[in-house]
Write a protein that holds these residues in place. Structure first.
Motif, mmCIF file in Angstrom:
data_model
loop_
_atom_site.group_PDB
_atom_site.id
_atom_site.type_symbol
_atom_site.label_atom_id
_atom_site.label_comp_id
_atom_site.label_asym_id
_atom_site.label_seq_id
_atom_site.Cartn_x
_atom_site.Cartn_y
_atom_site.Cartn_z
ATOM 1 N N ARG A 91 0.912 -1.076 0.019
ATOM 2 C CA ARG A 91 0.042 0.107 0.012
ATOM 3 C C ARG A 91 0.907 1.363 0.179
ATOM 4 N NH1 ARG A 91 -2.205 -4.118 2.829
ATOM 5 N NH2 ARG A 91 -4.529 -4.458 2.952
ATOM 6 N N VAL A 92 0.841 2.236 -0.896
ATOM 7 C CA VAL A 92 1.577 3.321 -1.002
ATOM 8 C C VAL A 92 0.687 4.814 -0.941
ATOM 9 C CG1 VAL A 92 3.167 4.346 -2.907
ATOM 10 C CG2 VAL A 92 3.114 1.814 -2.463
ATOM 11 N N VAL A 93 1.186 5.520 0.030
ATOM 12 C CA VAL A 93 0.782 6.855 -0.126
ATOM 13 C C VAL A 93 1.900 7.881 -0.160
ATOM 14 C CG1 VAL A 93 -1.044 6.342 1.692
ATOM 15 C CG2 VAL A 93 1.387 7.168 2.573
ATOM 16 N N ARG A 94 1.682 9.244 -0.716
ATOM 17 C CA ARG A 94 2.622 10.353 -0.720
ATOM 18 C C ARG A 94 2.648 11.180 0.396
ATOM 19 N NH1 ARG A 94 4.163 13.783 -6.128
ATOM 20 N NH2 ARG A 94 5.635 15.304 -5.094
ATOM 21 N N VAL A 95 3.634 11.560 1.131
ATOM 22 C CA VAL A 95 3.466 12.521 1.935
ATOM 23 C C VAL A 95 4.532 13.616 1.665
ATOM 24 C CG1 VAL A 95 3.753 13.217 4.479
ATOM 25 C CG2 VAL A 95 2.513 11.063 3.691
ATOM 26 N N GLY A 96 4.374 14.886 1.281
ATOM 27 C CA GLY A 96 5.572 15.735 0.829
ATOM 28 C C GLY A 96 6.104 15.092 -0.455
ATOM 29 N N LYS A 97 7.410 14.940 -0.542
ATOM 30 C CA LYS A 97 8.049 14.612 -1.573
ATOM 31 C C LYS A 97 8.471 13.122 -1.693
ATOM 32 C CE LYS A 97 9.968 18.954 -2.978
ATOM 33 N NZ LYS A 97 10.995 19.728 -3.452
ATOM 34 N N THR A 98 7.974 12.288 -0.298
ATOM 35 C CA THR A 98 8.430 11.118 -0.276
ATOM 36 C C THR A 98 7.049 9.953 -0.423
ATOM 37 O OG1 THR A 98 9.969 11.751 1.296
ATOM 38 C CG2 THR A 98 9.467 9.490 1.379
ATOM 39 N N TYR A 99 7.529 8.791 -0.763
ATOM 40 C CA TYR A 99 6.215 7.845 -0.946
ATOM 41 C C TYR A 99 6.765 6.903 0.192
ATOM 42 C CZ TYR A 99 5.188 9.641 -5.553
ATOM 43 O OH TYR A 99 4.787 10.441 -6.657
ATOM 44 N N TYR A 100 5.686 6.597 0.717
ATOM 45 C CA TYR A 100 5.729 5.442 1.865
ATOM 46 C C TYR A 100 5.009 4.293 1.527
ATOM 47 C CZ TYR A 100 7.500 9.366 4.638
ATOM 48 O OH TYR A 100 8.189 10.401 5.141
ATOM 49 N N MET A 101 5.666 3.293 1.534
ATOM 50 C CA MET A 101 4.908 1.840 1.282
ATOM 51 C C MET A 101 5.041 0.870 2.525
ATOM 52 S SD MET A 101 6.228 -1.546 -0.817
ATOM 53 C CE MET A 101 6.339 -0.783 -2.528
#
Length: 299
Positions: A91-101
């Motif tokens: 599952r992937v989200v973007r916060v700022g310029k970073t993607y978190y999986m």
């Protein structure tokens, strides 16, 4: 549109199916999907024929969210002991310029919730297991945390003010909170419990006027068969532990032959939702073999 009126219409055919050969030749399912500069980027769980690896992460791109072109090689593979058998269900989200999986690291015995980060969706830095110890046991196995869905905005008020939150786990769903999206603490009591066999988070939660919407997966025994469905729950905006409402009927359930027969029969399992053209695109795994798409009006 409010969450009480959610209606999804499925496409009759999968949008991604196994390749004839290679790392995704057996199963392609349970994807993350996110838009990057107008392009749909799908990160999907892939399994190869003749192998015991339960998951690599493949990548596919699309301009319309329906027709996808695959990257020829996986973008994430098992490396460490805690994921030696598979990296699964991203599952992937973007916060700022970073993607978190968030993904599942499986060592052949225990499925653990893990986190990785990226700037480009191709190269991923793994940050390891989120909770080294977790007291809940599944099938007699402790530390089973499996999956997590992150809310991309910090809580503005309430007991978790200034923190990000994540709904995680399977069998039950718990709440975790963090200031940096890497290091997490958890609440000891589940916030969502199964009405049947299990519940597990789906796509990233959404903050609505009515509350925090969590689309999730829920399995029931019906007539001797285990049936996986997609449901929704609404939590309080001030206290995201407080359940306000949950669906009485599934948003999605197995209907087509490719959802009823596959690697695991009778499964629809959602992990990604993307807004596009005034509609919501909900991506799901069908029978642990295919990727399906259901479309709704904008929430």
């Amino acid at each position: 549109m409010n969450p009480f009126e959610l209606r999804f219409q499925k496409l009759s055919n999968p949008v991604l199916s196994p390749s004839k050969e290679g790392f995704d030749s057996k199963n392609t399912y349970n994807p993350a999907v996110i838009k990057h500069r107008g392009t749909f980027v799908m990160l999907y769980r892939a399994e190869a024929k003749g192998e015991k690896i339960t998951g690599r992460i493949g990548l596919a791109l699309s301009g319309d969210g329906i027709n996808f072109v695959r990257h020829p090689e996986p973008v994430m593979e098992p490396e460490y002991g805690w994921e030696k058998v598979g990296v699964e269900d991203p599952r992937v989200v973007r916060v700022g310029k970073t993607y978190y999986m968030t993904y599942t690291g499986y060592d052949g015995r225990v499925a653990r919730l893990c986190i990785a980060t990226s700037k480009n969706l191709l190269s991923w830095k793994k940050h390891g297991v989120v909770f080294e110890e977790f007291p809940f046991e599944k099938n007699g196995k402790p530390n089973w945390t499996k999956s997590g869905a992150i809310l991309t905005e910090k809580m503005e008020s309430g007991p978790f003010r200034g923190h990000y939150i994540m709904y995680f786990g399977d069998s039950n769903v718990w709440l975790a909170y963090s200031k940096d999206l890497i290091h997490w603490e958890y609440e000891p009591e589940p916030v969502l419990t199964p009405r049947g066999y299990l519940v597990e988070p789906g796509p990233a939660p959404l903050v609505l006027e009515e509350g925090i919407l969590l689309i999730h997966n829920e399995a029931f025994w019906m007539g001797g068969d285990l049936i996986y469905t997609v449901q929704a729950a609404l939590f309080d905006r001030e206290d995201p532990r407080k359940l306000l409402w949950r669906t009485e009927r599934p948003l999605l359930e197995p209907e087509f032959e490719w959802e009823k027969k596959g690697w695991v029969d009778n499964v629809v399992f959602a992990e990604a939702m993307v807004e596009h053209g005034g509609k919501m695109y909900l991506y799901y795994g069908g029978s642990d073999r295919y990727v399906g798409l259901a479309v709704s009006k904008r929430i």
